[in-house]
Write an enzyme that holds these catalytic residues in place. Structure first.
Site, PDB file in Angstrom:
ATOM      1  N   GLY A 171      73.345  71.264  66.613  1.00 20.52           N
ATOM      2  CA  GLY A 171      74.171  70.335  65.839  1.00 20.52           C
ATOM      3  C   GLY A 171      73.376  69.136  65.359  1.00 20.52           C
ATOM      4  CG  ASP A 187      75.060  71.429  72.833  1.00 19.32           C
ATOM      5  OD1 ASP A 187      74.878  70.937  71.702  1.00 19.32           O
ATOM      6  OD2 ASP A 187      75.539  72.569  73.014  1.00 19.32           O
ATOM      7  CE  LYS A 193      78.666  72.623  73.355  1.00 17.14           C
ATOM      8  NZ  LYS A 193      78.158  71.997  72.137  1.00 17.14           N
ATOM      9  N   GLY A 194      81.584  74.106  69.310  1.00 15.68           N
ATOM     10  CA  GLY A 194      81.533  75.261  68.421  1.00 15.68           C
ATOM     11  C   GLY A 194      81.706  74.910  66.956  1.00 15.68           C
ATOM     12  N   GLY A 248      79.565  73.944  65.130  1.00 18.85           N
ATOM     13  CA  GLY A 248      78.381  74.502  64.457  1.00 18.85           C
ATOM     14  C   GLY A 248      78.253  76.006  64.660  1.00 18.85           C
ATOM     15  CD  GLU A 276      76.689  74.950  71.034  1.00 18.44           C
ATOM     16  OE1 GLU A 276      76.151  74.342  70.119  1.00 18.44           O
ATOM     17  OE2 GLU A 276      77.910  74.922  71.239  1.00 18.44           O
TER      18      GLU A 276
HETATM   19  C1  5RP Z   1      77.751  73.454  67.727  1.00 17.38           C
HETATM   20  C2  5RP Z   1      78.378  72.441  68.604  1.00 17.38           C
HETATM   21  C3  5RP Z   1      77.994  71.017  68.413  1.00 17.38           C
HETATM   22  O1  5RP Z   1      77.519  70.525  69.626  1.00 17.38           O
HETATM   23  C4  5RP Z   1      79.178  70.235  67.975  1.00 17.38           C
HETATM   24  O2  5RP Z   1      79.718  70.850  66.825  1.00 17.38           O
HETATM   25  C5  5RP Z   1      78.805  68.791  67.651  1.00 17.38           C
HETATM   26  O3  5RP Z   1      77.986  68.760  66.542  1.00 17.38           O
HETATM   27  P1  5RP Z   1      77.477  67.405  65.890  1.00 17.38           P
HETATM   28  O4  5RP Z   1      76.487  66.831  66.831  1.00 17.38           O
HETATM   29  O5  5RP Z   1      76.856  67.848  64.577  1.00 17.38           O
HETATM   30  O6  5RP Z   1      78.671  66.522  65.674  1.00 17.38           O
HETATM   31  O7  5RP Z   1      79.175  72.731  69.461  1.00 17.38           O
HETATM   32  O8  5RP Z   1      78.282  74.722  67.911  1.00 17.38           O
END
Ligand code: 5RP
Length: 223
Positions: free
Chosen positions: A29, A81, A94-95, A97, A103
């Site tokens: 992300g 993460d 989460k997810g 991305g 993950e």
């Molecule tokens: C990806 C994720 C990311 O950790 C989540 O979407 C946060 O992303 P960002 O740091 O761009 O806000 O779970 O699958």
């Protein structure tokens, strides 16, 4: 402070949790990208990384950080993460991305989950952010109906007018209208539905630490 600056701050802050001489688990992300950039500055002090997505692997390798297959590694001291939502107990959604399955796998092989996020991600109850669920394509319609039966509205995630295909060759549905009051029970329940690869609730693999980027600097939450 702009959201991007907050992400940089927590990305840099996560370096203190990286155990020198070891491998580190790396998420996916825009916030993790800041962490990867910071990690490159100490790359000579670590063995390398286990990555949770093709995108993170490419970024790590481009910066000269060796990436190891998760099968080659029994335990990681720490996994860093981001999250789409995190509650006051370290449970997360989460997810966003689309990398939730890998993950969760890397988080499960890690002793400590350090979440890095800007303050907008902290919530009282999970469920405002559309919940990502990775599904086997042939099970999509059935799983959409199962979420409808519990009051949710699931939509197939698209990219360029086509269903988005994950690094694992599967689909993602995003579910709105849920209030996830008991994340552990919810994760346990949905994970059992046939065709669900991974539900984006991280309660079994919750965070032990969250570095939260706030207007007054990085706040450390421990759970
Ligand atoms: C990806 C994720 C990311 O950790 C989540 O979407 C946060 O992303 P960002 O740091 O761009 O806000 O779970 O699958």
């Amino acid at each position: 402070m702009a959201q991007d600056e907050l992400k940089t701050l927590v990305g840099q802050g996560a370096l203190q949790y990286v155990v020198r001489g070891e491998l580190v688990g790396v998420g996916t992300g825009s916030t993790v990208n800041k962490f990867i950039d910071a990690l490159a500055t100490i790359k000579d002090q670590i063995k390398g990384a286990v990555s949770s997505s093709v995108a993170s692997t490419e970024r790590l390798r481009a910066l000269g950080i060796p990436v190891f297959d998760s099968n080659e590694v029994e335990r990681l001291s720490v996994y860093i993460d981001g999250a789409d939502e995190i509650d006051g107990h370290g449970n997360m959604v989460k997810g966003g991305g689309a990398a939730l399955t890998r993950e969760k796998i890397v988080a499960a092989q890690s002793d400590k989950f350090v979440c890095i996020a800007d303050a907008s991600k902290l919530v009282d109850v999970l469920g405002a952010f559309p919940l990502p669920v990775e599904v086997i394509p042939m099970a999509t319609a059935r799983i959409v109906r199962q979420f409808a039966a519990m009051g949710g509205h699931a939509v197939l995630r698209q990219k360029d007018g086509q269903p988005l295909v994950t690094d694992n060759g599967q689909y993602i549905i995003d579910v709105t209208g849920l209030k996830i009051a008991d994340p552990l029970a919810f994760e346990a329940q949905v994970s059992q539905w046939p065709g669900v690869v991974t539900v984006g609730v991280f309660a079994f693999q919750r965070a032990q630490v969250c570095l939260l980027g706030t207007a007054s600097g990085v706040k450390t939450l421990t759970f």
